[in-house]
Design a protein around this motif. Structure first.
Motif, PDB file in Angstrom:
ATOM      1  N   MET A   1      -7.830   5.825   2.915  1.00  0.00           N
ATOM      2  CA  MET A   1      -7.848   4.369   3.002  1.00  0.00           C
ATOM      3  C   MET A   1      -8.462   3.957   4.335  1.00  0.00           C
ATOM      4  O   MET A   1      -7.935   4.305   5.388  1.00  0.00           O
ATOM      5  N   ASP A   2      -9.552   3.225   4.280  1.00  0.00           N
ATOM      6  CA  ASP A   2     -10.251   2.817   5.493  1.00  0.00           C
ATOM      7  C   ASP A   2      -9.779   1.454   5.966  1.00  0.00           C
ATOM      8  O   ASP A   2      -9.436   0.574   5.163  1.00  0.00           O
ATOM      9  N   GLY A  72      -6.796  -0.108  14.391  1.00  0.00           N
ATOM     10  CA  GLY A  72      -7.821   0.336  13.458  1.00  0.00           C
ATOM     11  C   GLY A  72      -9.221  -0.019  13.898  1.00  0.00           C
ATOM     12  O   GLY A  72      -9.423  -0.912  14.729  1.00  0.00           O
ATOM     13  N   GLN A  76     -13.130   3.035   9.457  1.00  0.00           N
ATOM     14  CA  GLN A  76     -12.532   4.320   9.832  1.00  0.00           C
ATOM     15  C   GLN A  76     -11.165   4.470   9.144  1.00  0.00           C
ATOM     16  O   GLN A  76     -10.498   3.482   8.842  1.00  0.00           O
ATOM     17  N   PRO A  77     -10.720   5.705   8.889  1.00  0.00           N
ATOM     18  CA  PRO A  77      -9.414   5.914   8.250  1.00  0.00           C
ATOM     19  C   PRO A  77      -8.299   5.226   9.029  1.00  0.00           C
ATOM     20  O   PRO A  77      -8.278   5.264  10.266  1.00  0.00           O
ATOM     21  N   PHE A  78      -7.378   4.609   8.311  1.00  0.00           N
ATOM     22  CA  PHE A  78      -6.312   3.830   8.938  1.00  0.00           C
ATOM     23  C   PHE A  78      -4.961   4.485   8.685  1.00  0.00           C
ATOM     24  O   PHE A  78      -4.646   4.856   7.555  1.00  0.00           O
ATOM     25  N   GLN A  79      -4.166   4.614   9.751  1.00  0.00           N
ATOM     26  CA  GLN A  79      -2.830   5.196   9.625  1.00  0.00           C
ATOM     27  C   GLN A  79      -1.734   4.222  10.029  1.00  0.00           C
ATOM     28  O   GLN A  79      -0.598   4.347   9.594  1.00  0.00           O
ATOM     29  N   SER A  86       3.228   1.657   4.298  1.00  0.00           N
ATOM     30  CA  SER A  86       2.469   0.849   3.355  1.00  0.00           C
ATOM     31  C   SER A  86       3.404   0.099   2.422  1.00  0.00           C
ATOM     32  O   SER A  86       4.413   0.634   1.973  1.00  0.00           O
ATOM     33  N   PHE A  90      -1.208   3.376  -2.234  1.00  0.00           N
ATOM     34  CA  PHE A  90      -2.648   3.561  -2.182  1.00  0.00           C
ATOM     35  C   PHE A  90      -3.267   3.527  -3.571  1.00  0.00           C
ATOM     36  O   PHE A  90      -4.202   4.223  -3.870  1.00  0.00           O
ATOM     37  N   PHE A 103      -6.325  -1.162   1.147  1.00  0.00           N
ATOM     38  CA  PHE A 103      -5.951  -1.551   2.510  1.00  0.00           C
ATOM     39  C   PHE A 103      -5.197  -2.875   2.501  1.00  0.00           C
ATOM     40  O   PHE A 103      -4.148  -3.023   3.134  1.00  0.00           O
ATOM     41  N   SER A 106      -1.798  -2.370   1.071  1.00  0.00           N
ATOM     42  CA  SER A 106      -0.891  -1.626   1.939  1.00  0.00           C
ATOM     43  C   SER A 106      -0.225  -2.539   2.961  1.00  0.00           C
ATOM     44  O   SER A 106       0.873  -2.255   3.433  1.00  0.00           O
TER      45      SER A 106
END
Length: 316
Positions: A1-2, A72, A76-79, A86, A90, A103, A106
């Motif tokens: 997930m970006d 973020g 780019q990948p998001f954590q 979340s 996803f 995204f 989440s």
């Protein structure tokens, strides 16, 4: 997930007001609407613009998004920050958010268009929300430039089913210091406060940033100030001097004829701003006289005084 930077998608600054956000959305919607646009990827761009507007048009959603935006980068990948979870999973959040991305789901769960905050109503109707926790977090100036996380330990109050405080437990998190953080800024870590009662949501942790005093630097916004001691002849004749910064040393050329109290600046050696760019290091020149002079040195000063014919108080 970006991660998606909704401000970047709409082409507005994070400080844009509601009117500017709405105008930007309308412009993009007209440009990329699939019924009229012939541009490549028009449908995808139209969906991105609609999603961005949905996230930013509401003050509550925008505030929630702005909290996460610190963590973020677009595409780019998001954590997410420590402890973040979340809301929608996803897989599109169960379809409640329509065509919006994973995204978006989440962050907002089923609070997409036409659903009126259903998740929020459910949370408010069950149990009692946990207490927020507030603490001050002292950090060194050097830590504002680092990418490493900082370990934070704090006390979380615990309550019984009747809402009575029974104890405190110690909790530790690794917290990433956001770029451009300022002294006194308040950072929210959602869900890291006291646990909810009867199924209620956890409280939040609020960290108030406090810059620890530095032995060499003072802070002015994103800029740093350092005082550079110089001999009178270095001011008069010029000199090249090594000056400390937060990340090492730089060589500073002091021009001949510089004045006591004069400021020079070095670009890119200050603190970071919200965009990740560094401010200036201002170097304030300070003349320092020798503590004592022997007769020979004193005679040279007397000779200089005669030959210079200089009156510093001429316009006093």
């Amino acid at each position: 997930m970006d991660f998606k930077d909704y401000y970047k998608i709409l082409g507005v600054e994070p400080t844009a007001d509601d009117k500017a956000i709405k105008a930007a959305y309308r412009k993009l919607a007209r440009k990329y609407h699939p019924d009229v646009s012939k541009e490549k990827d028009a449908e995808a761009k139209f969906k991105d613009a609609s999603e961005a507007y949905e996230a930013l048009k509401s003050a509550d959603k925008r505030a929630e998004y702005d909290e996460l935006r610190r963590y973020g980068q677009h595409g780019q990948p998001f954590q997410g920050p420590p402890g973040w979870q979340s809301r929608g999973g996803f897989g599109g959040g169960g379809g409640d958010t329509g065509d919006f991305s994973d995204f978006f789901s989440s962050i907002f769960g089923n609070r997409g268009p036409g659903f009126g905050g259903g998740e929020g109503r459910q949370q408010r109707s069950t149990g009692r929300r946990g207490q927020d926790v507030e603490m001050e977090l002292p950090i060194f100036l050097e830590e504002t430039l680092a990418n490493e996380s900082k370990k934070v330990t704090f006390q979380v109050p615990q309550y019984n089913a009747n809402g009575q405080h029974v104890s405190n437990t110690s909790k530790s998190l690794n917290v990433k210091i956001p770029a451009g953080v300022t002294d006194g800024e308040r950072i929210r870590l959602k869900g890291q406060g006291a646990p909810g009662i009867g199924g209620g949501a956890n409280g939040d942790l609020y960290l108030t940033i406090r810059f620890a005093p530095h032995p060499k630097f003072d802070v002015e916004g994103e800029n740093l100030i350092i005082t550079l001691p110089l001999a009178p002849w270095e001011l008069a004749l010029g000199a090249e001097v090594a000056v400390p910064t937060l990340t090492g040393k730089i060589n500073l050329k002091v021009p001949a004829g510089s004045q006591n109290g004069q400021r020079m600046r070095a670009k890119g050696h200050g603190l970071k701003n919200k965009a990740g760019e560094r401010g200036y290091l201002f170097v304030q020149l300070k003349a320092v006289m020798p503590k004592a002079s022997d007769d020979e040195v004193k005679a040279l000063w007397q000779e200089l005084a005669k030959k210079a014919a200089f009156n510093p108080r001429e316009n006093f």
